[in-house]
Design a protein around this motif. Sequence first.
Motif: not given
Length: 290
Positions: A211-229
């Motif tokens: 989404g837009p930087a002014a109002h992100p919809h969701a975050l991309a994160v790296r979880v403890p097992d290394g996956r990016v979701v």
Amino acid sequence: MEFPVEVALAQLVPVLPAGPDWWYEIKLDGHRTIMWRTADSVRLQARSGREVTSAWMDIALAGMELPPGVVLDGEAVVVVDGRISFEAAQSRAASGPARARKLSEAHPALYIVWDALAVPSVDLRGRPYTERRQALLDVLGDLPRPTPIQAVSATDDLEVAQAWYDTLQDTGVEGVVAKLGSSAYRAGRSSSWRKIRHAETVDVDVLGYTGPAAHPHALAVRVPDGRVVLSQRLGALLAAQAAAWADASPASGRARTGAGEAYSAVASGLVAEALAGTTRHGVVTIKRFR
């Protein structure tokens, strides 16, 4: 030692370790902060490496009483109505200098220190925890009273540590950290530092947003097992906090999760807490930012 320093981290475990070389510290619910006493000023560093001096100017001013060359690791906390408030610390950390000053007038911060990384002309990171702890107590013992800079409570008695964990949650104590007395201060996560906490959450590294930087919809994160979701959709408050972060850390390009979902990548070192039960299934529910 050069600014910024990469911080040491504890592994999340279900129970406190036992043994003759373990020490235990109260884990407070605030913002991880490194204090650098330079030759002529004080600089404060967040866990990510970002400079945050302007948000915590009250404890920076108190740090001027330290000898030049001292570097400390601890937690900036804010007490509201007798309880440590992560929300108040979060508000302060996300504020500009003018608003942070107003917030500090209503609720001054405390800097609770658990490690001394350096004293004048000596890098202590390779020394054992017990030696660094004594150096910390010596440095803080010379500060004029009263001071917002205080050493964290520590014990080598497992029963005392367990009592802290069992009885202090209502005061804003998040848990307990265990450290081997022989352990050096090593950047990154190490089994010689372990933590238990009341909240059933895990730390996730924030890599970007959709989404837009002014109002992100969701975050991309790296979880403890290394996956990016991708996280679940952010609520209004988290979206506003993520927008402030995105504004201060412009996207470096586009990237994709392991499932091929596109997001705006940001190299900022931001850490969030996610509900522990959600990350195993690739659906991450963000609880708050660190």
